[in-house]
Scaffold this active site. Structure first.
Site, PDB file in Angstrom:
ATOM      1  N   GLU A   1      46.272 -64.028  -7.089  1.00 17.24           N
ATOM      2  CA  GLU A   1      47.343 -64.321  -8.056  1.00 17.24           C
ATOM      3  C   GLU A   1      47.450 -63.314  -9.187  1.00 17.24           C
ATOM      4  O   GLU A   1      48.558 -62.902  -9.563  1.00 17.24           O
ATOM      5  CB  GLU A   1      47.162 -65.727  -8.636  1.00 17.24           C
ATOM      6  CG  GLU A   1      47.530 -66.858  -7.684  1.00 17.24           C
ATOM      7  CD  GLU A   1      46.368 -67.293  -6.808  1.00 17.24           C
ATOM      8  OE1 GLU A   1      45.350 -66.559  -6.747  1.00 17.24           O
ATOM      9  OE2 GLU A   1      46.466 -68.355  -6.177  1.00 17.24           O
TER      10      GLU A   1
ATOM     11  N   GLY B   1      47.060 -70.276  -2.771  1.00 16.17           N
ATOM     12  CA  GLY B   1      47.182 -71.713  -2.525  1.00 16.17           C
ATOM     13  C   GLY B   1      46.439 -72.179  -1.274  1.00 16.17           C
ATOM     14  O   GLY B   1      46.064 -73.349  -1.183  1.00 16.17           O
TER      15      GLY B   1
ATOM     16  N   GLU C   1      42.938 -72.603  -2.331  1.00 16.69           N
ATOM     17  CA  GLU C   1      42.929 -73.797  -3.196  1.00 16.69           C
ATOM     18  C   GLU C   1      43.040 -75.083  -2.377  1.00 16.69           C
ATOM     19  O   GLU C   1      42.382 -76.081  -2.686  1.00 16.69           O
ATOM     20  CB  GLU C   1      44.074 -73.697  -4.219  1.00 16.69           C
ATOM     21  CG  GLU C   1      43.834 -72.581  -5.223  1.00 16.69           C
ATOM     22  CD  GLU C   1      45.062 -72.280  -6.074  1.00 16.69           C
ATOM     23  OE1 GLU C   1      46.125 -71.980  -5.487  1.00 16.69           O
ATOM     24  OE2 GLU C   1      44.961 -72.353  -7.309  1.00 16.69           O
TER      25      GLU C   1
ATOM     26  N   ALA D   1      50.768 -69.894  -1.740  1.00 13.81           N
ATOM     27  CA  ALA D   1      52.061 -70.444  -2.133  1.00 13.81           C
ATOM     28  C   ALA D   1      53.109 -69.410  -1.735  1.00 13.81           C
ATOM     29  O   ALA D   1      52.812 -68.211  -1.616  1.00 13.81           O
ATOM     30  CB  ALA D   1      52.082 -70.693  -3.629  1.00 13.81           C
TER      31      ALA D   1
END
Ligand code: DAK
Length: 258
Positions: A131, A108, A111, A63
């Site tokens: 993260e 992300g 993910e 992200a």
């Protein structure tokens, strides 16, 4: 200009996240374009989808950290919900989805690959959930899908330590299905997608449903689901033709998705 390119090759749809200068990091615009591209997939003519990242270096480097820097609690909740909704949409596509992981798959990116059915990586691929080292939790399903894919203990260790996982280890722990030299990755993914697309589409979709839904149920409910999905295949043109051909000791023709 869209951050996601879509290309159709026969029955295979190829979705490329194209924000190369930021290593394909996901901000709200990229997520919106990704969702629009997923929504636009023509399910009638697409039997398998491949998701990859633009360039030679990165699948998706996570992200967008700059975009998350000053997020309030409310904005963080909305951003996480947004990403989760898009990734769940990918996971719930009726046809199989292959992640062609061509480099960094961090945060992300890892993910996103986990929301696909199958992950194939290049030798330079690098997985991880950094993260906790950035002061946040994985917010796009990583805590759930990584644990379901590689097991609880391994997922916790990877998420708590923020250590990166190279392609070779990813293969060993079942995070990916196969690894290839970078210049062969797309060719191998297309071969795999072509092989999936060569089977009866209705049957393949029922198989995906059976596995994906069944894994979330207790074994009694899951085995009760199987007859329903099996029966959905019975009487289709593809089932009749393939089985009749077998009985008549001849090759069946191409599947027609009916
Ligand atoms: N976000 C934004 N920009 C990124 C980025 C990212 N994740 N990754 C790379 N970039 C940008 C860099 O800032 C740089 O931009 P410029 O300086 O050229 O403008 C450009 O891409 C090239 O990157 P580098 O110069 O750093 O390239 P290197 O080859 O030296 O290093 C690297 C590549 C991937 C090792 C490095 O860029 C890196 O460590 N990137 C960050 C990787 C990372 O930590 N990813 C996880 C992000 S956190 C949640 C929602 C979502 C999530 C969590 C919670 N909620 C709301 C609850 C998910 C979180 C994440 O994914």
């Amino acid at each position: 200009m869209s951050f996601v390119r879509y290309e159709q090759k026969d029955f295979v749809g190829i979705l490329t996240i194209d924000r190369e200068k930021a290593l394909n990091a996901l901000n709200t615009e990229v997520l919106a374009d990704l969702e629009a591209a997923v929504d636009a997939i023509d399910a009638a003519k697409t039997r398998c989808v491949i998701i990859t990242g633009a360039g030679k270096k990165s699948f998706v480097a996570g992200a967008d950290i700059a975009a998350m820097c000053n997020m309030t609690k409310e904005e963080g909740r909305a951003f996480s919900a947004r990403g989760n909704a898009v990734f769940r949409k990918i996971e719930k596509l009726p046809m199989p989805v292959i992640a062609a992981v061509n480099g960094y798959a961090l945060g992300g990116g890892c993910e996103l690959s986990l929301s696909c059915d199958i992950r194939i990586a290049s030798e330079n691929a690098l997985f991880g959930q950094p993260e906790a080292g950035l002061g946040i939790t994985p917010g796009f399903g990583g805590t759930q899908r990584l644990a379901r894919t590689v097991g609880v203990g391994r997922a916790k260790e990877i998420i708590y330590t923020c250590r990166n996982v190279k392609a070779e280890e990813a293969l060993r722990i079942g995070l990916i299905n196969a690894v290839y030299p970078a210049d062969q990755l797309m060719g191998e993914c297309l071969k795999l997608a072509g092989r999936i697309a060569g089977n009866a589409p209705i049957a393949v979709r029922q198989c995906k449903k059976a596995i994906s839904l069944g894994l979330q149920m207790d074994i009694d409910s899951a085995t009760a689901l199987e007859p329903e999905l099996f029966s959905a295949c019975c009487g289709t043109e593809d089932q009749r033709n393939a089985m009749t051909a077998f009985c008549e000791k001849r090759k069946h023709g191409p599947f027609v998705n009916r």
